[in-house]
Design a protein around this motif. Structure first.
Motif, short mmCIF file in Angstrom:
data_model
loop_
_atom_site.label_atom_id
_atom_site.label_comp_id
_atom_site.label_asym_id
_atom_site.label_seq_id
_atom_site.Cartn_x
_atom_site.Cartn_y
_atom_site.Cartn_z
N ILE A 65 47.02 -30.68 -2.04
CA ILE A 65 46.34 -29.79 -1.12
C ILE A 65 46.87 -28.38 -1.33
O ILE A 65 47.81 -28.15 -2.07
N ASP A 66 46.27 -27.39 -0.67
CA ASP A 66 46.65 -26.00 -0.94
C ASP A 66 48.11 -25.74 -0.63
O ASP A 66 48.72 -26.43 0.18
N ARG A 67 48.66 -24.71 -1.27
CA ARG A 67 50.10 -24.50 -1.24
C ARG A 67 50.53 -23.42 -0.26
O ARG A 67 51.56 -22.79 -0.45
N GLY A 68 49.78 -23.19 0.76
CA GLY A 68 50.24 -22.27 1.79
C GLY A 68 49.99 -20.82 1.45
O GLY A 68 50.92 -20.07 1.18
N LEU A 69 48.74 -20.40 1.46
CA LEU A 69 48.39 -19.04 1.08
C LEU A 69 48.74 -18.07 2.19
O LEU A 69 48.66 -18.40 3.37
N PRO A 70 49.09 -16.82 1.85
CA PRO A 70 49.17 -15.79 2.88
C PRO A 70 47.79 -15.59 3.49
O PRO A 70 46.77 -15.68 2.81
N LEU A 71 47.74 -15.32 4.78
CA LEU A 71 46.48 -15.14 5.48
C LEU A 71 46.35 -13.69 5.95
O LEU A 71 47.33 -13.11 6.44
N HIS A 72 45.14 -13.15 5.83
CA HIS A 72 44.87 -11.77 6.22
C HIS A 72 43.88 -11.75 7.38
O HIS A 72 42.88 -12.47 7.35
N VAL A 116 37.18 -24.92 -2.62
CA VAL A 116 37.50 -24.82 -4.04
C VAL A 116 37.74 -26.23 -4.57
O VAL A 116 38.73 -26.88 -4.21
N HIS A 117 36.85 -26.68 -5.43
CA HIS A 117 36.91 -28.04 -5.99
C HIS A 117 37.16 -27.95 -7.48
O HIS A 117 36.46 -27.23 -8.20
N PHE A 157 44.70 -25.39 -15.85
CA PHE A 157 45.46 -24.69 -14.82
C PHE A 157 45.96 -25.71 -13.81
O PHE A 157 45.44 -26.83 -13.69
N ASP A 158 46.98 -25.30 -13.05
CA ASP A 158 47.49 -26.12 -11.95
C ASP A 158 46.84 -25.71 -10.62
O ASP A 158 46.46 -26.55 -9.82
N THR A 159 46.77 -24.40 -10.38
CA THR A 159 46.15 -23.90 -9.16
C THR A 159 45.22 -22.75 -9.51
O THR A 159 45.51 -21.96 -10.42
N ILE A 160 44.12 -22.65 -8.79
CA ILE A 160 43.20 -21.53 -8.96
C ILE A 160 42.66 -21.17 -7.58
O ILE A 160 42.11 -22.01 -6.88
N LEU A 161 42.83 -19.92 -7.19
CA LEU A 161 42.56 -19.51 -5.83
C LEU A 161 41.68 -18.27 -5.82
O LEU A 161 42.12 -17.18 -6.21
N PRO A 162 40.42 -18.38 -5.40
CA PRO A 162 39.59 -17.18 -5.25
C PRO A 162 40.07 -16.38 -4.04
O PRO A 162 40.37 -16.95 -3.00
N PHE A 163 40.15 -15.05 -4.17
CA PHE A 163 40.69 -14.29 -3.05
C PHE A 163 39.84 -13.10 -2.63
O PHE A 163 40.05 -12.53 -1.57
N TYR A 166 32.06 -5.71 -4.69
CA TYR A 166 30.73 -5.19 -4.40
C TYR A 166 29.80 -5.23 -5.61
O TYR A 166 28.60 -5.02 -5.47
N GLN A 167 30.31 -5.52 -6.78
CA GLN A 167 29.49 -5.61 -7.99
C GLN A 167 29.14 -7.05 -8.35
O GLN A 167 28.61 -7.31 -9.42
N GLY A 168 29.43 -7.97 -7.46
CA GLY A 168 29.07 -9.36 -7.69
C GLY A 168 30.07 -10.13 -8.51
O GLY A 168 29.71 -11.08 -9.21
N GLY A 169 31.32 -9.78 -8.42
CA GLY A 169 32.37 -10.49 -9.13
C GLY A 169 33.33 -11.17 -8.16
O GLY A 169 33.55 -10.70 -7.04
N ILE A 170 33.89 -12.29 -8.58
CA ILE A 170 34.86 -13.03 -7.79
C ILE A 170 36.19 -12.99 -8.51
O ILE A 170 36.28 -13.35 -9.70
N PHE A 171 37.22 -12.57 -7.82
CA PHE A 171 38.56 -12.52 -8.40
C PHE A 171 39.31 -13.80 -8.08
O PHE A 171 39.24 -14.32 -6.96
N PHE A 172 40.04 -14.31 -9.08
CA PHE A 172 40.82 -15.53 -8.95
C PHE A 172 42.28 -15.25 -9.28
O PHE A 172 42.59 -14.45 -10.17
N ASN A 173 43.17 -15.95 -8.58
CA ASN A 173 44.58 -15.97 -8.93
C ASN A 173 44.86 -17.34 -9.54
O ASN A 173 44.76 -18.36 -8.86
N VAL A 174 45.18 -17.38 -10.82
CA VAL A 174 45.39 -18.64 -11.54
C VAL A 174 46.89 -18.88 -11.70
O VAL A 174 47.60 -18.05 -12.29
N ASP A 175 47.35 -19.98 -11.16
CA ASP A 175 48.75 -20.40 -11.27
C ASP A 175 49.73 -19.36 -10.74
O ASP A 175 50.87 -19.26 -11.22
#
Length: 457
Positions: A167-174, A341-342, A380-386, A390-399
């Motif tokens: 399960i998720d590894r405890g993300l910081p929350l905003h 995220v699956h 990868f072990d973990t991949i987290l969209p964050f 505004y240009q239609g892109g999704i940023f991910f943090n991988v591992d």
């Protein structure tokens, strides 16, 4: 001391300058115009301009202005390049920490600039604390079966249905410019809330300890009261088959000295951090599976922040074919929708989204749909969209190491920067922050500046 002629007396020049009205007032700028100008400035500049006059200080301190600035900052983010913070080195394995470093990153290039560095101690609830945190042991990043067994003195063995590593590894929350951080050190109840823009930091009152030593938290703003709150789920006890268990829930309003108990969740809550979207906080849960009653079936729960009660929430269709131990579960927010995220393969991730409302426009409640499928060139072990730009892109943090961007329209994955090997961290315009060798973990979050206080608001 020289006097200036023609002003009705021998008034010292220096003293006369101290009595000069602020430039805005002297020019006759209306107060509402001044307000609109201040709203468009960075928080750092707004805080500096408090010293211009008593009226400006009172304007900035007014809760109405705080709300207007938050609204402007949030809406402006949707029309501009992404605003993100890198939490450098937070929750590293086998490292003693008492410092949080927030770096600003514009979403391109290899340079990140220090926004603020905070230190704290267990008795300090301010950004300028002198001490470092009292960490008794190594940070517990990966919780494996051996650690779980130690956690309950052998009551949970390798056959336990609870696999927190999946399960998720405890993300910081905003939330509204505030960042909630939880310690990953096993059995630690430490929770920190900070505002990197105003440089405030508060250590929250100790929450109820969890049976397995792993805290599960959500972070939200109560729209009816305007207060920022933290919800915390914890396991009171659980046998090794997960058939006999008890789980509780409590809520804390920022500034309150104590946690307030609320309705218990009906099932075991599995994920450690959860987003708040349209009045609800969402959790991956372990549901009892007949005929044994052991919690082996994955499901979902929704915590209504108004009623403070739990209810079942529809699961994505692929979860019906999974065992709880096979769930790679991360819940986040994506363009105003709940995102699951699956990861069906070692190099592939699917983003499923659902309306978080009780009833969507077509009726019948929320429905899940596949938003996109992202395939990387490596496993990868973990991949987290964050964040969704505004240009239609999704940023991910991988591992917790590399930032990628997925262009939804072109269906192209772009590697942005390796935060470990390529990123240069500047603590000023001239000086870089040099790192020691080791296994560093970097979190990245979408961020909007605000004047919201970490104390009662």
């Amino acid at each position: 001391m020289m006097n200036h002629p023609g002003h009705g007396g021998d008034v010292p020049v220096a003293k006369r300058r101290r009595c000069v009205e602020p430039a805005g007032a002297a020019a006759g700028i209306p107060e509402d115009v001044v307000e609109q100008i201040l709203l468009r400035l960075p928080v750092k500049s707004i805080l500096r301009f408090r010293s211009v006059s008593k009226s400006w200080r009172a304007m900035v301190a007014d809760p109405r202005f705080v709300r207007l600035q938050l609204h402007h900052s949030t809406t402006a983010t949707r029309r501009r390049p992404p605003s993100m913070l890198i939490l450098s080195d937070w929750n590293m394995p086998q490292e003693q920490m008492g410092t949080i470093c927030f770096f600003r990153y514009p979403g391109h290039g290899v340079a990140a600039v220090l926004a603020h560095e905070m230190t704290w101690s267990s008795t300090v609830a301010a950004a300028d604390g002198d001490g470092a945190a009292d960490w008794d042991g190594a940070a517990d990043w990966d919780i494996d079966d051996d650690n779980l067994e130690d956690a309950v003195d052998g009551d949970v063995d390798d056959d336990s249905n609870i696999d927190y590593e999946a399960i998720d590894r405890g993300l910081p929350l905003h939330c509204n410019g505030l960042v909630l951080l939880r310690s990953m050190e096993k059995y630690s109840t430490m929770l920190l809330v900070c505002n990197p823009a105003t440089k405030e930091l508060a250590e929250l009152p100790a929450c109820t300890p969890d049976y397995f030593g792993v805290q599960a938290v959500g972070f939200y703003a109560d729209q009816s009261t305007g207060k920022t709150k933290v919800v915390h789920c914890f396991i009171r006890h659980c046998d090794k088959t997960c058939t006999d268990y008890s789980i509780g829930c409590e809520v804390l309003s920022l500034g309150s000295p104590v946690w307030r108990p609320v309705a218990d969740p009906p099932y075991l809550v599995m994920n450690k951090t959860s987003p708040c979207i349209l009045g609800g906080i969402y959790w991956i849960a372990g549901l009892p599976s007949p005929p044994t009653g052991s919690c082996t079936t994955p499901g979902m729960l929704r915590f209504d922040v108004c009623s403070e009660e739990f209810a079942s929430f529809p699961s994505p269709p692929f979860m019906e074919r999974q065992e709880l131990g096979d769930v790679y579960g991360v819940l986040t927010e994506l363009a105003g929708k709940l995102c699951y995220v699956h990861a069906p393969a070692d190099d592939k991730v699917e983003l499923w989204t659902a309306s978080a409302a009780a009833n969507d426009e077509g009726g019948g409640g929320p429905r899940w749909s596949l938003h996109c499928t992202v395939v990387l060139s490596h496993s990868f072990d973990t991949i987290l969209p964050f964040t969704y730009d505004y240009q239609g892109g999704i940023f991910f943090n991988v591992d917790c190491a590399t930032i990628y961007r997925y262009d939804v329209e072109r269906r192209v994955v772009e590697r942005v920067v390796d935060m470990l090997e390529e990123m240069t961290y500047f603590i000023s315009s001239r000086y870089k922050l040099y790192r020691r060798d080791g296994e560093w973990r970097h979190h990245v979050i979408q961020y909007s500046e605000s004047l919201v206080s970490v104390q009662a608001n």
